[in-house]
Write a protein that holds these residues in place. Structure first.
Motif, mmCIF file in Angstrom:
data_model
loop_
_atom_site.group_PDB
_atom_site.id
_atom_site.type_symbol
_atom_site.label_atom_id
_atom_site.label_comp_id
_atom_site.label_asym_id
_atom_site.label_seq_id
_atom_site.Cartn_x
_atom_site.Cartn_y
_atom_site.Cartn_z
ATOM 1 N N ILE A 186 -22.779 -25.802 29.613
ATOM 2 C CA ILE A 186 -23.995 -25.495 29.574
ATOM 3 C C ILE A 186 -24.212 -24.910 28.056
ATOM 4 N N VAL A 207 -24.013 -27.936 25.561
ATOM 5 C CA VAL A 207 -25.351 -28.840 25.620
ATOM 6 C C VAL A 207 -26.438 -28.180 24.953
ATOM 7 N N LYS A 208 -26.645 -26.833 25.124
ATOM 8 C CA LYS A 208 -27.863 -26.082 24.414
ATOM 9 C C LYS A 208 -27.723 -26.335 23.220
ATOM 10 N N ILE A 214 -27.998 -27.426 33.523
ATOM 11 C CA ILE A 214 -28.607 -28.443 32.528
ATOM 12 C C ILE A 214 -29.763 -29.107 32.792
#
Length: 375
Positions: free
Chosen positions: A41, A44-45, A70
């Motif tokens: 997470i 991805v951010k 996500i």
């Protein structure tokens, strides 16, 4: 510009292996790796990848929970790695329900016949998912409903996305609506046949949820999916829909309000007679799709003499085009899903490009159109 990928798996060996395979493609760049869902997470951010590959079972946070976060916080296409077992099927369906877009077997030997083909398949899937994100962003299309599943494809081989010509794109702009459907044109139909692949699980649920228990025609569903997955998928659909849904078996009769799902790894054929019946068979050597939309559609030519409505939904490749052509030659009606609401505009594009689609509908219009046409 290369598509950017984040690889998530608790095994350092597997992460490195996937990264090496993907980075061998000049069109793909692995920009980050994570050992569990919580790290994923954060990755991805921060990195905003085009695609994430995700394991299911991991410490700290599992892949299913990570996908939910996500999709809620930084949505992007997620490709799950799955085991092709009964338990693996349930977990993968849960991951797709959480918002994952596609899946592949974790064992390379189950992906394709040899290691090089498996590597090529993985790269192709990643590129396809990246393109689907770009197309959705540039078209301004709303995301498809995800109330049951994301996109699951079953076959481990197959062609890439069918390109759409300018004429095909223009044709796809002229969409039908449920209100436009003329029931008189469907009056001779004895069955509804629906074929799909990548994106099909969510598409099928979106369509079938509209049908009342009293829907007057039988429905045949052909979804590219492994043998271990179709029983669980049929069970989920049956629980969520008013009509009855179950995996097809040899000898099943076509009945109103009954949807029969082709078993994974096999071919579902229709046999004629006073009452049409199902025959489940092995595939001929060299058959790409198991089950195949073309094979099921073409069997309806003899069994029902083209008295069907054939519907081709989202999916990679062109499976269904030749079957639709054969059915249309005997007067069948053919519907295709539009580009904007397709996860992968391959199968419906092939039908549209060939001039076979009588109607082109958005995903959310197909179910209401079936109700208007037959109820």
């Amino acid at each position: 510009m290369a598509c950017r990928v984040v690889v998530v798996d608790d095994s350092g060996f597997f992460r490195r292996r996937i990264a090496e395979i993907l980075n061998a493609d000049v069109g793909i760049e692995v920009v980050g790796m994570a050992a569990d869902g919580k790290e994923a997470i954060k990755c991805v951010k921060e990195l905003k990848p085009d695609v994430v590959t995700m394991d299911i079972e991991m410490p700290v946070m599992d892949g299913i929970t990570a996908v939910r976060h996500i999709m809620a916080e930084a949505p992007c296409p997620v490709l799950m790695f799955s085991t092709l077992t009964t338990d693996g099927a349930q977990a993968t369906l849960d991951a797709l329900d959480a918002g994952a877009m596609d899946f592949l077997p974790k064992r390379f030997s189950e992906m394709a016949g040899d290691e090089e083909s498996a590597k090529a398949l993985l790269r192709r899937r990643v590129r396809t998912l990246a393109r689907s994100r770009v197309r959705a962003a540039t078209s301004g299309a709303a995301a498809a409903p995800r109330s049951l599943l994301g996109a699951a494809t079953a076959r481990t081989q197959g062609p890439s996305v069918t390109p759409v010509s300018a004429s095909g794109a223009r044709a796809a702009e002229h969409l039908s609506r449920a209100a436009d459907i003329n029931p008189a044109l469907l009056k001779s139909a004895r069955a509804v046949l629906i074929g799909t692949s990548t994106g099909g699980p969510v598409a099928l649920q979106e369509v079938l949820k509209h049908l009342p228990k009293t829907f007057p025609l039988p429905i045949l569903l052909i979804q590219h999916m492994p043998a271990s997955f179709t029983p669980a998928f049929a069970e989920r659909l049956n629980k969520l829909c008013q009509i009855e849904v179950r995996e097809a078996a040899t000898g099943d009769m076509l009945k109103p309000g009954l949807a029969l799902l082709a078993p994974g790894g096999m071919q579902m054929l229709l046999e004629g007679g006073s009452v049409a019946r199902i025959k489940i068979t092995d595939s001929e050597p060299g058959t790409i799709y198991k089950p195949s939309v073309d094979i099921s559609f073409q069997s309806a030519v003899g069994a029902l003499r083209g008295q069907v409505l054939a519907v081709v939904l989202t999916g990679m490749g062109a499976d269904g085009r030749e079957g639709a052509r054969a059915l249309k030659g005997l007067g069948a009606r053919v519907w295709a899903q539009d580009a904007a609401s397709s996860v992968v505009y391959g199968m419906p594009a092939a039908v549209v490009e060939a001039g076979l689609a009588d109607d082109i509908l958005t995903l959310t219009e197909v179910g209401p159109a079936l109700v208007k046409g037959f109820c």
